[in-house]
Design a protein around this motif. Structure first.
Motif, PDB file in Angstrom:
ATOM      1  N   ILE B  63      33.862 -24.365 -10.636  1.00  0.00           N
ATOM      2  CA  ILE B  63      33.117 -23.648  -9.592  1.00  0.00           C
ATOM      3  C   ILE B  63      34.080 -22.884  -8.698  1.00  0.00           C
ATOM      4  N   ASN B  64      35.188 -23.542  -8.372  1.00  0.00           N
ATOM      5  CA  ASN B  64      36.196 -22.921  -7.518  1.00  0.00           C
ATOM      6  C   ASN B  64      36.935 -21.813  -8.255  1.00  0.00           C
ATOM      7  N   PHE B  65      37.240 -22.070  -9.526  1.00  0.00           N
ATOM      8  CA  PHE B  65      38.045 -21.130 -10.304  1.00  0.00           C
ATOM      9  C   PHE B  65      37.330 -19.787 -10.451  1.00  0.00           C
ATOM     10  N   ALA B  66      36.010 -19.847 -10.703  1.00  0.00           N
ATOM     11  CA  ALA B  66      35.249 -18.616 -10.935  1.00  0.00           C
ATOM     12  C   ALA B  66      35.408 -17.653  -9.767  1.00  0.00           C
ATOM     13  N   ILE B  67      35.251 -18.167  -8.561  1.00  0.00           N
ATOM     14  CA  ILE B  67      35.314 -17.285  -7.397  1.00  0.00           C
ATOM     15  C   ILE B  67      36.759 -16.875  -7.117  1.00  0.00           C
ATOM     16  N   GLY B  68      37.708 -17.746  -7.490  1.00  0.00           N
ATOM     17  CA  GLY B  68      39.118 -17.388  -7.364  1.00  0.00           C
ATOM     18  C   GLY B  68      39.474 -16.209  -8.249  1.00  0.00           C
ATOM     19  N   VAL B  69      38.963 -16.210  -9.478  1.00  0.00           N
ATOM     20  CA  VAL B  69      39.212 -15.097 -10.404  1.00  0.00           C
ATOM     21  C   VAL B  69      38.610 -13.813  -9.835  1.00  0.00           C
ATOM     22  N   ALA B  70      37.345 -13.919  -9.414  1.00  0.00           N
ATOM     23  CA  ALA B  70      36.643 -12.732  -8.920  1.00  0.00           C
ATOM     24  C   ALA B  70      37.401 -12.107  -7.753  1.00  0.00           C
ATOM     25  N   THR B  71      37.801 -12.942  -6.788  1.00  0.00           N
ATOM     26  CA  THR B  71      38.429 -12.386  -5.586  1.00  0.00           C
ATOM     27  C   THR B  71      39.885 -11.995  -5.834  1.00  0.00           C
ATOM     28  N   GLY B  72      40.467 -12.530  -6.923  1.00  0.00           N
ATOM     29  CA  GLY B  72      41.842 -12.147  -7.255  1.00  0.00           C
ATOM     30  C   GLY B  72      41.928 -10.714  -7.753  1.00  0.00           C
ATOM     31  N   ILE B  73      40.897 -10.285  -8.489  1.00  0.00           N
ATOM     32  CA  ILE B  73      40.914  -8.904  -8.995  1.00  0.00           C
ATOM     33  C   ILE B  73      40.960  -7.939  -7.810  1.00  0.00           C
ATOM     34  N   THR B  74      40.233  -8.307  -6.745  1.00  0.00           N
ATOM     35  CA  THR B  74      40.240  -7.479  -5.539  1.00  0.00           C
ATOM     36  C   THR B  74      41.666  -7.176  -5.088  1.00  0.00           C
ATOM     37  N   MET B  75      42.502  -8.209  -5.098  1.00  0.00           N
ATOM     38  CA  MET B  75      43.842  -8.036  -4.558  1.00  0.00           C
ATOM     39  C   MET B  75      44.611  -6.985  -5.347  1.00  0.00           C
ATOM     40  N   GLU B  76      44.494  -7.051  -6.680  1.00  0.00           N
ATOM     41  CA  GLU B  76      45.232  -6.078  -7.484  1.00  0.00           C
ATOM     42  C   GLU B  76      44.719  -4.652  -7.249  1.00  0.00           C
ATOM     43  N   PHE B  77      43.402  -4.522  -7.161  1.00  0.00           N
ATOM     44  CA  PHE B  77      42.821  -3.200  -6.905  1.00  0.00           C
ATOM     45  C   PHE B  77      43.290  -2.646  -5.565  1.00  0.00           C
ATOM     46  N   GLU B  78      43.348  -3.524  -4.557  1.00  0.00           N
ATOM     47  CA  GLU B  78      43.542  -3.041  -3.189  1.00  0.00           C
ATOM     48  C   GLU B  78      44.887  -2.375  -2.928  1.00  0.00           C
ATOM     49  N   PHE B  79      45.925  -2.833  -3.633  1.00  0.00           N
ATOM     50  CA  PHE B  79      47.213  -2.150  -3.445  1.00  0.00           C
ATOM     51  C   PHE B  79      47.053  -0.662  -3.741  1.00  0.00           C
ATOM     52  N   GLY B  80      46.296  -0.353  -4.790  1.00  0.00           N
ATOM     53  CA  GLY B  80      46.093   1.047  -5.143  1.00  0.00           C
ATOM     54  C   GLY B  80      45.066   1.722  -4.264  1.00  0.00           C
ATOM     55  N   THR B  81      43.915   1.063  -4.051  1.00  0.00           N
ATOM     56  CA  THR B  81      42.847   1.735  -3.323  1.00  0.00           C
ATOM     57  C   THR B  81      43.201   1.946  -1.850  1.00  0.00           C
ATOM     58  N   ASN B  82      43.734   0.915  -1.196  1.00  0.00           N
ATOM     59  CA  ASN B  82      43.930   0.994   0.251  1.00  0.00           C
ATOM     60  C   ASN B  82      45.371   1.152   0.700  1.00  0.00           C
ATOM     61  N   TRP B  83      46.316   0.879  -0.201  1.00  0.00           N
ATOM     62  CA  TRP B  83      47.729   0.941   0.191  1.00  0.00           C
ATOM     63  C   TRP B  83      48.481   1.819  -0.794  1.00  0.00           C
ATOM     64  N   SER B  84      47.953   3.031  -0.986  1.00  0.00           N
ATOM     65  CA  SER B  84      48.519   3.872  -2.040  1.00  0.00           C
ATOM     66  C   SER B  84      49.908   4.377  -1.680  1.00  0.00           C
ATOM     67  N   ASN B  85      50.181   4.571  -0.386  1.00  0.00           N
ATOM     68  CA  ASN B  85      51.526   5.019  -0.057  1.00  0.00           C
ATOM     69  C   ASN B  85      52.534   3.892  -0.250  1.00  0.00           C
ATOM     70  N   TYR B  86      52.080   2.689  -0.029  1.00  0.00           N
ATOM     71  CA  TYR B  86      52.878   1.503  -0.360  1.00  0.00           C
ATOM     72  C   TYR B  86      53.146   1.480  -1.864  1.00  0.00           C
ATOM     73  N   SER B  87      52.090   1.676  -2.657  1.00  0.00           N
ATOM     74  CA  SER B  87      52.225   1.640  -4.109  1.00  0.00           C
ATOM     75  C   SER B  87      53.201   2.705  -4.593  1.00  0.00           C
ATOM     76  N   HIS B  88      53.087   3.891  -3.990  1.00  0.00           N
ATOM     77  CA  HIS B  88      54.025   4.957  -4.355  1.00  0.00           C
ATOM     78  C   HIS B  88      55.444   4.576  -3.957  1.00  0.00           C
ATOM     79  N   TYR B  89      55.586   4.042  -2.752  1.00  0.00           N
ATOM     80  CA  TYR B  89      56.917   3.859  -2.180  1.00  0.00           C
ATOM     81  C   TYR B  89      57.677   2.716  -2.841  1.00  0.00           C
ATOM     82  N   VAL B  90      56.959   1.664  -3.244  1.00  0.00           N
ATOM     83  CA  VAL B  90      57.666   0.505  -3.807  1.00  0.00           C
ATOM     84  C   VAL B  90      57.144   0.081  -5.171  1.00  0.00           C
ATOM     85  N   GLY B  91      56.220   0.848  -5.752  1.00  0.00           N
ATOM     86  CA  GLY B  91      55.645   0.465  -7.050  1.00  0.00           C
ATOM     87  C   GLY B  91      56.702   0.243  -8.117  1.00  0.00           C
TER      88      GLY B  91
END
Lengths: 378, 517
Positions: B63-91
């Motif tokens: 039960i815990n793992f399922a929601i952990g997986v779901a919310t983990g994908i968010t983290m990977e997306f967010e570097f690109g979606t919301n921190w794109s200058n970060y992604s460019h600068y240190v990718g």
């Protein structure tokens, strides 16, 4: 260390492979989820049987998406930065949808009522359909170029915000590409169901293979004809030696009816879309003849060559810009440094075969036909 | 063009989504091993009680793992979606561990977790045990790689600035992977995960004991959990101590902020037990101090000084003005107007380039900054003291409470052997469940707020790391995140509660001592 150009070319292939891996595996289980209601309707035991064929594998399959994302971040940081932020709401829609999948796979088994099952199965359907469509739409937009540019500080910008940025993505050609994506994956998914279920469900799945497979071929060809008329990008000259703005100092021109310039320049490449079509037709044929095993192999090849068709049309561009052609990202300037590409290449060479090996092992261990009668809800 | 509101909203969104994700991560890290241990005992002894335990805790894990997986994908997306200058600068350097995390850890974890849940009838006992082991290994390896990435944000060596690409590029992969900061962070994080999972099991077992249900299973589970918790506490204390030493060395401002140390004291420095800091005046309104303790914590010695924030600000003033010189030289280089002198200036001061970037927020004309603007930038180059100070103490308080409760439970369970009858204590013991979660969250607040105003310590200011979005975009997406995440959390907690109420499925009454209701 390999020379920079070779590494950059290899990484174009590797990212392509990861995207193909994602479409063939995760795309397949997404399609299976979308087929739940069309195939089984209100029959919960049947739906559970179909779901039980993908429950052991969907999470591993999804890692192809995560890894493709990570690899783009590491090898093409500029593409990662420009595309994820530029396509902000499209990406978030995919994200919101994908959330539903892990939850639905696990949580559907924790309820008692018929309604609980139906709602989670619906969530699974929606969560799977949206990414199938949007990734296709994204490809359709890539082929037309996206309205983004880099400023003097190499910060990425994108035209419009919220709906004014999102809605233009839903143009007719992009939606057509989205439809091709959905139908192509549904073919793959329905073949999987044929392979892993018996009797009535498999029978109904076969009809879906036939319809979706043929529709994929027709729409793929229509999309090809339309794409023939689209403008293309041409890399006239890379940034001059010693330039401090490697990306924006290059010379790019937009050519009318130029999207297929690569196919004209190097006619042998035409074999790629031809094979894509042929493999899709072969897949339908084998399914029709009651050989879903061969069918799924050809449909996987069909998916691979469809993706290569788009990639080859754009090459060396990865992400062309429709508003500032010089800001377009190419295989030669969107990448990481030579050192990083080199290190990451070795990592992939070592790790990917291992991951593939145990993935294949997992599929083999869980193989076997299921029927509605023996479906277990764990 | 980049609005302040958008930056603030982006920070809030990342804080909300990462803290939410970290509700589920520590439980996964620890429960995977605890479930493995229970299954190991089952395989070794053949006692089906342990099989039932494995399956019961495994179900909660799922039960815990399922929601952990779901919310983990968010983290990977967010570097690109919301921190794109970060992604460019240190990718170029930051992307590598993320990609390896996918290839090495997520593939392993995700492939085998599918077999863990569905393969009970398809594998031999030992085969399934191996599957469980690989799942746990995969989840812990993923923590390692993401913490290598985070460790680099705190201690960004192994990379070099490229003026042509206007970004940081990796120069030492081996150094990145074996970075001591990353390794200590990894160990500290997984240890806190072990504590979290152990307390989760202790609390739920206490609940069963209070209700007089599944007593044997509850006792055995609690025994495993208390042992696990004590090991986790030991590891956590050790790595926490090492972590403090590293912070003193590499992030002096973070250390000074978390201890509200404004003035550099004569060694050994006194430790502020409680204080009310004033960020503006760079001083504490009031403080209660314990002599010599800070020197011991931060340097393990009695004669090394611990740098205070006022000295740090003064030093940073020099770095800001050097950084401005480097940035101006860089801008000329990029415009093709640089003289040899400019190139020399850049070469000399490029380590302070980040401080030049920080100044851009405060300087009206970066090519000609005033002394006042440099002063302001230096003043803003240290983290928020109050939040850092409180977070550290909140974390330590939780750790103290967990220690007391666990030891008391061990005393009653193992020595007095009457834990089951102590209803009042059992009620208190149930409250142990949230404590490690709170400690983990405050630990991360300290780690991340304590690094401000930097996204990458001394290299990239947070304000410059965002995407070029509008406040409308990020505000709306933040609302979506909060709304949907709240709904998910509600569903998750309800299912957890129901699964606990329902209790384990019992395959043989004898194995459970015949006592269950």
């Amino acid at each position: 260390m390999l020379d920079y150009e070779t590494l950059q070319a290899i990484w174009w292939v590797l990212i392509g492979l990861l995207l193909i891996g994602f479409a063939v595996t995760n795309g397949m289980d997404m399609a299976v989820s979308v087929l739940l209601f069309p195939l089984c309707g209100g029959n919960r035991a049947e739906r559970s049987a179909v779901i039980s064929t993908i429950v052991p594998h969907w999470d591993g399959n999804q890692v192809w998406l995560i890894t493709a994302g990570g690899a783009i971040f590491a090898a093409w940081p500029e593409v990662y930065a420009a595309s994820f932020s530029g396509l902000y709401w499209a990406m978030l829609l995919v994200l919101f949808a994908i959330w539903l999948r892990p939850l639905a796979f696990d949580y559907r088994n924790h309820g008692e009522s018929e309604r609980w099952y139906r709602n989670w199965d619906l969530a699974l359907t929606v969560g799977s359909f949206v990414p199938m469509l949007i990734f296709g739409v994204a490809f359709g937009n890539l082929l037309q170029g996206l309205p983004f540019w880099a400023d003097d500080n190499m910060r990425w910008h994108y035209e419009g915000y919220f709906l004014s940025a999102l809605l233009p993505l839903l143009n007719p050609f992009a939606l057509l590409c989205g439809l091709v994506s959905v139908l192509m994956l549904l073919t793959q998914g329905s073949l999987w169901i044929q392979l892993r279920t018996v009797d009535a469900i498999a029978c109904r799945a076969r009809k879906f293979t036939l319809i979706c497979g043929l529709a994929t071929v027709v729409l793929f060809l229509i999309a090809g004809i339309i794409a023939y008329g689209l403008p293309g990008w041409q890399l006239d000259a890379p940034a001059p030696y010693g330039s401090y703005n490697v990306i924006t100092d290059k010379t790019v021109s937009v050519i009318e009816h130029g999207l297929f310039a690569n196919y004209v320049r190097l006619p042998v490449v035409i074999i790629v879309p031809v094979l894509a079509t042929l493999f899709m037709l072969l897949s339908v044929w084998h399914s029709f003849k009651g050989r879903p095993g061969k069918g799924i192999i050809f449909s996987s090849l069909g998916i691979a060559f469809t993706i290569i068709t788009a990639g080859a049309a754009l090459f060396p561009f990865v992400m062309p810009s429709s508003v500032d052609p010089a800001s377009s990202l190419t295989v030669w300037d969107a990448t990481s440094s030579q050192f990083t590409l080199n290190v990451m290449l070795y990592t992939v060479i070592i790790l990917l075969p291992i991951a593939l090996a145990y993935t294949v092992y997992a599929y083999m261990r869980m193989w076997g036909k299921v029927s509605a009668a023996d479906s277990i809800e764990h | 063009m980049i609005s302040e509101a958008m930056v603030e909203l982006s920070r809030w969104q990342f804080a909300v989504t990462s803290m939410y994700h970290f509700i589920f991560v520590p439980l996964t890290l620890g429960l995977s091993w605890m479930v493995f241990i229970m299954e190991l005992i089952y395989v070794r002894t053949g006692n089906v009680l342990y099989k039932d335990m494995t399956r019961f805790w495994g179900k909660l894990f799922g039960i815990n793992f399922a929601i952990g997986v779901a919310t983990g994908i968010t983290m990977e997306f967010e570097f690109g979606t919301n921190w794109s200058n970060y992604s460019h600068y240190v990718g170029d350097i930051f992307g590598a561990p993320l990609a390896i995390e996918g290839l090495l850890a997520f593939f392993l974890e995700s492939t085998f977790i599918g077999l863990f849940f569905t393969g009970w009838n398809r594998f031999s006992k030992k085969g399934h045990l191996t599957v469980t082991f690989l799942t746990a290994l995969g989840s812990n390896l993923s923590a390692m790689w993401i913490l290598i990435a985070n460790g680099w944000m705190q201690y960004p060596e192994f990379a070099q600035f490229s003026p042509e690409k206007m970004r940081m590029e990796m120069v030492d992969f081996f150094g990145l992977v074996t970075s001591p900061v990353a390794q200590v962070k990894f160990a500290h994080t997984v240890c806190s995960g072990y504590i979290t999972a152990a307390c989760f099991i202790i609390g739920i077992s206490a609940f069963f004991m209070l209700k007089k249900r599944h007593l044997l299973l509850a006792k055995r589970s609690m025994t495993v959990a208390i042992a696990f918790c004590l090991c986790g506490m030991g590891g956590s204390a050790l790595t926490g101590d090492l972590s403090a030493l590293q912070v003193t060395e590499h992030q002096p401002a973070k250390l000074a902020a978390m201890e509200a140390e404004f003035e550099t004291q004569e060694p050994p420095a006194a430790w502020n037990l409680l204080a009310l800091p004033s960020q503006d005046n760079l001083d504490n309104y009031i403080s209660i101090r314990i002599p010599a303790l800070l020197g011991l914590i931060a340097t393990h010695s009695l004669d090394t000084p611990v740098k205070g924030l006022r000295d740090i600000v003064a030093e940073n003033e020099v770095r800001v003005s050097n950084g401005a010189a480097a940035l101006n030289a860089l801008n000329k280089m990029r415009a093709g107007e640089a003289t040899d002198e400019d190139k020399a200036v850049f070469a000399e001061h490029q380590d302070d380039l980040g401080y030049g970037l920080l100044l851009t927020t405060y300087a009206r004309d970066i090519s000609n900054p005033t002394a006042g603007e440099i002063k302001t930038a230096a003043h803003e180059s240290i983290p928020p003291v109050f939040i850092s100070f409180v977070s550290f103490r909140a974390m330590m308080t939780m750790v103290g409470l967990i220690g007391i409760l666990t030891l008391a439970a061990a005393f009653f369970l193992w020595y007095k052997r009457d834990l089951v009858e102590r209803d009042k204590f059992l009620k208190v013991l149930i409250c142990i469940i949230p404590l490690p979660f709170i400690a983990c969250e405050f630990g991360w607040i300290l780690a991340e707020v304590g690094r401000q105003p930097w996204a990458i310590q001394d290299i990239l200011p947070t304000v410059l790391a965002t995407s070029s979005l509008t406040a409308v975009d990020v505000g709306l997406s933040l609302l979506c995140f909060i709304g949907i995440y709240s709904l998910f959390l509600f569903i998750e907690l309800t299912l957890m509660y129901k699964a606990v109420q329902k209790g384990p499925e019992i395959s043989s009454a004898d194995a459970h001592g015949g006592v269950y209701a």
